[in-house]
Design a protein around this motif. Structure first.
Motif, short mmCIF file in Angstrom:
data_model
loop_
_atom_site.label_atom_id
_atom_site.label_comp_id
_atom_site.label_asym_id
_atom_site.label_seq_id
_atom_site.Cartn_x
_atom_site.Cartn_y
_atom_site.Cartn_z
N GLY A 87 0.82 -1.21 0.00
CA GLY A 87 0.00 0.00 0.00
C GLY A 87 0.85 1.26 0.00
N CYS A 106 1.32 4.11 -3.22
CA CYS A 106 0.94 5.51 -3.00
C CYS A 106 2.15 6.45 -2.99
CB CYS A 106 0.14 5.64 -1.71
SG CYS A 106 -1.47 4.82 -1.78
N ILE A 137 -2.41 4.43 -8.04
CA ILE A 137 -3.67 3.97 -7.50
C ILE A 137 -4.30 2.90 -8.39
CG2 ILE A 137 -6.01 4.67 -6.83
CD1 ILE A 137 -3.83 5.52 -4.91
N LEU A 145 -3.20 -0.44 -7.21
CA LEU A 145 -3.96 -0.87 -6.04
C LEU A 145 -5.35 -1.35 -6.43
CD1 LEU A 145 -3.39 1.59 -3.02
CD2 LEU A 145 -2.78 -0.82 -3.20
N ALA A 146 -5.97 -0.62 -7.34
CA ALA A 146 -7.32 -0.99 -7.79
C ALA A 146 -7.32 -2.36 -8.47
CB ALA A 146 -7.86 0.08 -8.74
N ILE A 193 -6.99 -3.01 2.68
CA ILE A 193 -5.79 -2.34 2.19
C ILE A 193 -4.97 -1.89 3.38
CG2 ILE A 193 -4.89 -0.32 0.95
CD1 ILE A 193 -7.28 -0.51 -0.92
N ASP A 219 -5.53 8.49 -0.13
CA ASP A 219 -5.56 8.19 -1.56
C ASP A 219 -6.67 7.21 -1.92
OD1 ASP A 219 -3.39 9.84 -1.75
OD2 ASP A 219 -1.94 8.27 -2.26
N CYS A 220 -6.82 6.19 -1.10
CA CYS A 220 -7.84 5.18 -1.38
C CYS A 220 -9.25 5.74 -1.26
CB CYS A 220 -7.67 3.98 -0.45
SG CYS A 220 -6.16 3.03 -0.74
N GLU A 221 -9.47 6.58 -0.25
CA GLU A 221 -10.78 7.19 -0.07
C GLU A 221 -11.09 8.16 -1.21
OE1 GLU A 221 -13.28 6.73 2.73
OE2 GLU A 221 -12.13 4.91 2.27
N LEU A 226 -11.99 3.51 -3.72
CA LEU A 226 -11.74 2.07 -3.82
C LEU A 226 -12.69 1.30 -2.90
CD1 LEU A 226 -7.84 1.77 -4.03
CD2 LEU A 226 -9.52 2.08 -5.85
N ASN A 275 -12.59 -1.31 -0.93
CA ASN A 275 -12.03 -2.26 0.04
C ASN A 275 -12.97 -2.41 1.23
OD1 ASN A 275 -11.04 0.57 0.32
ND2 ASN A 275 -10.21 -0.19 2.27
N TYR A 293 -9.53 -1.27 6.43
CA TYR A 293 -8.16 -0.75 6.38
C TYR A 293 -7.34 -1.42 7.48
CZ TYR A 293 -9.40 3.01 3.15
OH TYR A 293 -9.81 3.72 2.05
#
Length: 334
Positions: free
Chosen positions: A172, A176, A196, A199-200, A215, A225-227, A231, A233, A236
């Motif tokens: 992760g 990022c 990203i 990650l996706a 993640i 970044d994920c939010e 994404l 997931n 966390y």
């Protein structure tokens, strides 16, 4: 008075550990059993069951067993002998005993990396009737071998019988753009371009098995970044601890969360379950302080690396702290 108090505490811990051991189905030497029986009338009652929460359809104890000690990987700064000590103590049979003690004390889930021999031990635990659930990640395969290596290890984890998956904290971080050493002063600086989309893709592949998928990260920027990317997931897995301990400033395998207050504020607006790990900063913060800080500041679950003789006390402590922190500012999200 101090001698009497010390002895009473020792007897209480011994009785709790003994009861957990017997409940787990393995015997004690005759002398230990005799001593425990003699101490039983004065011992306090065992604590109430450890509370649980849900991640997707998986019911998880709010205290999870950390897998690093069981795979003999200890973050012990420059005390190199500790690695060998952990390896000598945690034999295969001792690991099986540790899993049984954890279950007897209400811990129903452990976190572990992809280590083939460790998975074999976990499978043996199940063959013996154990019910411990596994939340697993690759051995940072996406960093060392790319998406194909990640997929191969995910396949192996699913085939072995994992109950949930997550993209490791190192994976992760790197996706990022956080590539500096986690304990370095510049740990929070991005030195690479965020990927990203990688990650996706990893998340999409892991989710195809129908298991909860999370993640991981050692920096709050991973969550940001994920939010922002939206994404999908299920949880966390992020490091979280305070900095009120002497070695926090050594910048050598002793700090895993440089902006704890900012991370807690960020997670206030995140409604996905949060598993906090490295809450004791690899053994530098006492459980009483570490557990309370994590739960009071928003973590839904915490991970603790524990030897077998620490489990009963830590589980009781976690249950007590959870009961005392129901009215926290971040609602329970699991």
């Amino acid at each position: 008075m101090s001698e009497k108090t010390h002895r009473r505490g020792f007897v209480g811990k011994t009785a709790a550990w003994t009861a957990a051991s017997l409940a787990a189905g393995w015997s004690l030497p005759a002398t230990a059993a005799s001593d425990a029986e003699g101490a039983a009338p004065a011992a306090e009652a065992l604590p109430s069951p450890l509370p649980r929460g849900k991640i997707k359809n998986l019911e998880v104890s709010r205290l999870l067993l950390g897998g690093n000690l069981l795979t003999h990987y200890t973050h012990s700064r420059d005390l190199r002998y500790v690695y060998q000590l952990a390896r000598e103590y945690n034999t295969d049979e001792k690991i099986l005993q540790t899993l049984a003690v954890a279950e007897a004390n209400g811990i129903n889930t452990l976190i572990i990396h992809y280590v083939p021999h460790a998975l074999e031990i976990l499978q043996e635990h199940r063959r013996r009737g154990g019910k411990m659930q596994w939340i697993t990640c690759t051995a940072h395969a996406m960093v060392s071998g790319g998406l194909d290596a990640f997929k191969q290890q995910i396949d192996a984890l699913v085939a072995a019988g994992t109950n949930a998956l997550y993209i490791s904290g190192v994976e992760g971080d790197h996706a990022c753009g956080f590539m500096n050493d986690i304990s370095a002063p510049e740990a929070e600086e991005r030195v690479g371009a965020p990927r990203i989309e990688l990650l996706a893709q990893a998340l999409e592949y892991a989710k195809k098995f129908g298991l909860p998928v999370g993640i991981g990260g050692h920096r709050m920027g991973v969550v940001e970044d994920c939010e922002k990317a939206g994404l999908d997931n299920d949880f966390y897995m992020v490091t979280f601890h305070h900095l009120k301990y002497p070695t926090a400033k050594l910048n050598f395998d002793s700090r895993w969360c440089a902006r704890s207050e900012e991370l807690a504020a960020l997670m206030q607006n995140v409604r996905k379950p949060w598993i906090a790990f490295k809450v004791m900063a690899a053994g530098t913060i006492p459980p009483q302080s570490a557990f309370r800080y994590a739960f009071e500041n928003g973590a839904d679950f915490i991970v603790a690396g524990m030897f077998d003789f620490e489990i009963a006390q830590d589980a009781a402590l976690a249950a007590q702290i959870i009961a005392e922190t129901q009215n926290r500012s971040r609602p329970w999200c699991a």
